[in-house]
Design an enzyme around this catalytic site. Structure first.
Site, PDB file in Angstrom:
ATOM      1  N   ASP A  67      52.426  31.490  41.072  1.00  0.00           N
ATOM      2  CA  ASP A  67      51.404  32.195  41.858  1.00  0.00           C
ATOM      3  C   ASP A  67      50.702  31.285  42.857  1.00  0.00           C
ATOM      4  O   ASP A  67      50.854  30.058  42.828  1.00  0.00           O
ATOM      5  CB  ASP A  67      50.372  32.849  40.911  1.00  0.00           C
ATOM      6  CG  ASP A  67      49.994  31.938  39.741  1.00  0.00           C
ATOM      7  OD1 ASP A  67      50.037  30.707  39.900  1.00  0.00           O
ATOM      8  OD2 ASP A  67      49.655  32.470  38.674  1.00  0.00           O
ATOM      9  N   ASP A 136      41.970  36.279  29.285  1.00  0.00           N
ATOM     10  CA  ASP A 136      42.119  37.742  29.241  1.00  0.00           C
ATOM     11  C   ASP A 136      43.559  38.169  28.943  1.00  0.00           C
ATOM     12  O   ASP A 136      43.891  39.342  29.037  1.00  0.00           O
ATOM     13  CB  ASP A 136      41.629  38.367  30.561  1.00  0.00           C
ATOM     14  CG  ASP A 136      42.438  37.914  31.767  1.00  0.00           C
ATOM     15  OD1 ASP A 136      43.416  37.148  31.603  1.00  0.00           O
ATOM     16  OD2 ASP A 136      42.100  38.334  32.895  1.00  0.00           O
ATOM     17  N   HIS A 138      46.311  37.110  30.582  1.00  0.00           N
ATOM     18  CA  HIS A 138      47.265  37.140  31.703  1.00  0.00           C
ATOM     19  C   HIS A 138      48.339  36.059  31.570  1.00  0.00           C
ATOM     20  O   HIS A 138      48.120  34.997  30.988  1.00  0.00           O
ATOM     21  CB  HIS A 138      46.553  37.058  33.061  1.00  0.00           C
ATOM     22  CG  HIS A 138      45.889  35.771  33.404  1.00  0.00           C
ATOM     23  ND1 HIS A 138      44.692  35.701  34.076  1.00  0.00           N
ATOM     24  CD2 HIS A 138      46.234  34.485  33.183  1.00  0.00           C
ATOM     25  CE1 HIS A 138      44.362  34.440  34.252  1.00  0.00           C
ATOM     26  NE2 HIS A 138      45.275  33.681  33.717  1.00  0.00           N
ATOM     27  N   GLU A 143      47.027  40.377  35.516  1.00  0.00           N
ATOM     28  CA  GLU A 143      45.814  40.677  34.758  1.00  0.00           C
ATOM     29  C   GLU A 143      46.044  41.914  33.877  1.00  0.00           C
ATOM     30  O   GLU A 143      47.030  42.635  34.054  1.00  0.00           O
ATOM     31  CB  GLU A 143      44.662  40.924  35.741  1.00  0.00           C
ATOM     32  CG  GLU A 143      44.325  39.717  36.641  1.00  0.00           C
ATOM     33  CD  GLU A 143      43.621  38.568  35.924  1.00  0.00           C
ATOM     34  OE1 GLU A 143      43.880  38.334  34.721  1.00  0.00           O
ATOM     35  OE2 GLU A 143      42.813  37.882  36.584  1.00  0.00           O
TER      36      GLU A 143
END
Ligand code: PGA
Length: 260
Positions: A67, A136, A138, A143
């Site tokens: 990313d 979270d 990811h 996400e």
């Protein structure tokens, strides 16, 4: 899924480095998927050491990063391109044409994302994808509620992720809110997925990803679908796992032909 519980992050990182090094020795033109963040730093240090001291040759290797932030030039100190150069790529011999990081400045994001997918395919697919896990859940920047079949695309970061990464930009207010990330479907096509998680802050989400239900609410749980996913944890990150003694037993009794 294989769960390896190391004593600490140094031991976990050296197990991960051994897997990467074995792959590169076995397949000199290996395609590596790389991650950023705090977690893989010791892995990268060990790969640099293996290159310098033991001649581990990355000359035929191709890399694809998961990313990049939208709007950041590669030269920005907070870009993942900068991170990769600083922590790994400036210190080993992957040729410049073998390095792929999503272009945060592309004028046409959907077109770029399609081309990134095509580049991965043209390179023969990713042999081993290094992954961290967000608080979270990811992987990459997929996400919660990301499609489990998603491909490389633009995503909006959660407030939690912005908070976690804000320090790289001198605070949340200056942090980019959008990223280009490989999708979960893209990640699942890698031949091996190697997720590392260290520290007690990751214990809850690791337990959900490994032993919880498969759900887009915990994107890392998608690795339950992968035929060759390895979780390398330290004791603290493994603390919430119900079956930890079973994972230790399996690792200790692994037949030698399965060890690499
Ligand atoms: P970290 O990030 O390695 O900095 O904990 C992991 C991630 O967000 O994937």
């Amino acid at each position: 899924m294989e769960v390896i519980i190391a004593k600490n992050s140094a031991e976990g990182s050296s197990i991960a480095a051994r897997l990467v090094a074995n792959l590169v020795r076995r397949k000199p033109n290996a395609v590596l998927g790389l991650a950023t963040g705090a977690t893989p730093l010791l892995l990268y240090q060990e790969l640099v050491r293996l290159h310098r001291e033991e001649g581990l040759d990355f000359g035929g290797v191709t890399t694809f990063n998961l990313d990049e932030y939208v709007g950041l030039p590669p030269s920005h100190s907070g870009s993942y391109y900068s991170y990769m150069k600083k922590n790994l790529l400036d210190h080993i011999n992957v040729p410049p044409q073998g390095i792929n990081v999503p272009d945060g400045l592309t004028a046409d994001i959907p077109k770029f994302c399609g081309e990134y997918e095509a580049r991965i395919k043209k390179a023969g697919g990713i042999d081993l994808q290094v992954l961290g896990i967000g608080a979270d859940g990811h992987i990459g920047f997929n996400e919660p509620t990301s499609s489990l079949a998603s491909r490389t695309r633009i995503k909006t970061l959660t407030v939690e992720t912005l908070r976690d990464n804000g320090a790289d930009f001198g605070g949340v207010a200056n942090a980019p809110h959008h990223v280009i990330t490989m999708g979960i479907g893209t990640i699942l096509e890698s031949r091996v997925c190697l997720l590392m998680a260290f520290g007690e802050k990751k214990a809850g989400v690791v337990a959900l990803a490994v032993e919880g239900p498969l759900t887009s609410m915990v994107p890392a749980s998608a690795l339950q679908l992968h035929p060759s996913a390895k979780f390398i944890l330290d004791e603290a990150a493994a603390a919430g796992l119900e079956k930890r003694s079973y994972y230790n037993y399996v690792y200790e009794h692994k037949p030698s032909w399965q060890c690499e």
